[in-house]
Enzyme design. Structure first.
Site, short mmCIF file in Angstrom:
data_model
loop_
_atom_site.label_atom_id
_atom_site.label_comp_id
_atom_site.label_asym_id
_atom_site.label_seq_id
_atom_site.Cartn_x
_atom_site.Cartn_y
_atom_site.Cartn_z
N HIS A 161 42.35 36.30 37.63
CA HIS A 161 42.36 34.84 37.57
C HIS A 161 41.21 34.21 38.37
CE1 HIS A 161 46.11 34.82 35.44
NE2 HIS A 161 46.78 35.39 36.42
N ASP A 195 47.54 42.43 31.22
CA ASP A 195 48.45 41.68 32.11
C ASP A 195 49.18 40.62 31.27
OD1 ASP A 195 48.73 41.01 35.32
OD2 ASP A 195 48.90 39.19 34.10
N HIS A 197 49.57 37.61 31.95
CA HIS A 197 48.88 36.32 32.04
C HIS A 197 47.45 36.41 31.52
CE1 HIS A 197 51.93 36.41 35.32
NE2 HIS A 197 52.20 35.20 34.86
N ASP A 284 53.45 43.17 34.25
CA ASP A 284 54.33 41.99 34.17
C ASP A 284 54.71 41.63 32.74
OD1 ASP A 284 51.65 41.30 33.98
OD2 ASP A 284 51.70 39.76 35.53
N TYR A 323 55.46 42.89 38.94
CA TYR A 323 56.22 42.50 40.13
C TYR A 323 57.65 43.02 40.19
CZ TYR A 323 52.14 39.58 39.85
OH TYR A 323 50.85 39.18 39.73
C1 SP5 Z 1 47.80 38.47 38.76
C2 SP5 Z 1 48.97 37.70 38.25
O1 SP5 Z 1 49.82 38.27 37.57
N1 SP5 Z 1 49.08 36.42 38.61
C3 SP5 Z 1 50.16 35.60 38.14
C4 SP5 Z 1 50.26 34.32 38.85
C5 SP5 Z 1 51.42 33.51 38.33
N2 SP5 Z 1 51.73 32.44 39.20
C6 SP5 Z 1 52.60 31.43 38.66
C7 SP5 Z 1 54.02 31.88 38.62
C8 SP5 Z 1 54.89 30.87 37.96
C9 SP5 Z 1 56.23 31.47 37.80
N3 SP5 Z 1 57.09 30.72 36.99
C10 SP5 Z 1 58.49 31.07 37.23
C11 SP5 Z 1 59.06 31.96 36.17
C12 SP5 Z 1 60.35 32.55 36.69
N4 SP5 Z 1 61.12 33.09 35.63
ZN ZN Z 2 50.01 38.60 35.54
#
Ligand code: SP5
Ligand code: ZN
Length: 342
Positions: A161, A195, A197, A284, A323
């Site tokens: 990111h 990933d 994301h 993830d 995670y």
């Molecule tokens: C590297 C990586 O995987 N970074 C991910 C960062 C995500 N941060 C935002 C998380 C928002 C979580 N939303 C809640 C969902 C719970 N079910």
């Molecule tokens: Zn991620």
């Protein structure tokens, strides 16, 4: 068959306790145990051929990828922190040109570089970020010298990111991008980001670079972090049209659907004919992951590994997210056993 694993020598003191989600504090999921669990599991299962720590990268190498102002900000902010458990979180963001002024205090202007409130800086953060990038860089070096054909850079903190002049999503320095630049010594590089994301930072860094293909499968930005990129029509800048590929996938995506999208992405990678592959690995997408909306299973990771191996290129695996602490070891074992079995 087994694979060399490299891990960061000083990441564990970067250990924020909390994250703020919709007004509620919850445990910070990007924790030091992630690396330790994966490493120990791969050693126990015999999949790690060797397992070595790597030292930090040089600030010069980071500056080949990242803006000097951002690097100075991260370093100064980290240096300024005192207590072990003190972390500073960005909460004011310069979202418009009228707010683009960078404060004169180099330790302060987080909101100029940071794009979320989930990526805190503590006194050990900058050292950890350099250490993580050092792992990716050391992994790339092993491929460049031809000593090995694949390596697992078990980076932490993650990197995909972080863009040339922005950071967020638990990422400070883009480990995969730093490695990819080093790997250009071998020829064209393809980065496959699995990933959950979108790898918005990696995409931005190589957006207009025809030597590097970036392809990503991820939760549709319509509902998934980082929300503002990762749509299918993002395919590269004017000088590199078609060298970015995005596969936004719906909530509930299972192994079958995931693998069929991966096959379409890997067809594009094959056409690009890279000399070398970088895989931004996230666990993830796993059904049990606290951040996931996908339903990818443990065994599906073996099928993902086998598909990647079919490209038949030297490969650097760079750790990003994932995670679910109970499953991380098994997920890594599945991915690499599938990769090595091919
Ligand atoms: C590297 C990586 O995987 N970074 C991910 C960062 C995500 N941060 C935002 C998380 C928002 C979580 N939303 C809640 C969902 C719970 N079910
Ligand atoms: Zn991620």
């Amino acid at each position: 068959m087994s694979i060399p694993v490299i891990y960061p020598s000083s990441h564990s003191d970067h250990n924020p306790a909390l994250e703020f989600v919709n007004g509620v504090l919850r445990d910070f999921v990007e924790c030091p145990q992630r690396v330790e669990l994966i490493r120990d599991h791969l050693v126990r299962s015999g999949l790690a051929a060797s397992c070595d720590p790597a030292g930090a990268t040089s600030p010069e190498e980071v500056l080949e990828t990242h803006d000097a102002g951002m690097v100075a900000c991260l370093e100064a902010a980290s240096t300024k922190m005192v207590g072990e458990s003190d972390y500073v979180y960005a909460g004011v963001f310069s979202v418009r040109p009228e707010m683009a002024r960078v404060a004169t205090n180099p330790a302060h202007p987080f909101g100029h570089y940071c794009f979320d409130a989930d990526t805190p800086i503590g006194k050990a953060t900058w050292e950890a970020a350099l250490s993580s990038a050092g792992v990716a860089s050391a992994g790339a070096s092993l491929l460049v010298t031809g000593d090995v054909r694949c390596v697992y850079a078990l980076c932490r903190p993650p990197g995909h990111h972080a863009g040339s002049d922005f950071y967020g999503g638990y990422c400070y320095v883009n480990n995969a991008a730093i490695a990819a630049k080093r790997l250009l010594a071998l020829g064209k590089v393809a980065i496959v980001d699995i990933d959950y994301h979108h790898g918005n930072g990696t995409q931005e860094i190589f957006w207009d670079d025809p030597r590097v293909f970036f392809g990503s499968l991820h939760g549709d930005p319509d509902f998934a972090f980082p929300f503002y990129s990762g749509y299918a029509d993002e395919t590269g800048g004017p000088g590199a049209s078609g060298t970015t590929a995005n596969f936004p996938l719906p909530a509930g995506t299972d192994g079958e659907a995931y693998l069929s999208a991966l096959d379409r992405l890997l067809d594009q990678v094959a056409v690009f004919e890279p000399a070398v592959l970088v895989v931004s690995v996230g666990y993830d997408t796993y059904a049990g992951d606290p951040l996931s909306t996908f339903a990818v299973g443990v065994d599906d990771f073996a099928r993902i590994g086998a598909r990647l191996a079919r490209l038949d290129r030297p490969a650097l695996f760079v750790q990003e997210g994932g995670y679910c602490l109970e499953a991380l070891g098994e997920l890594a074992e599945s991915l690499f056993s599938g990769y090595l079995a091919r």
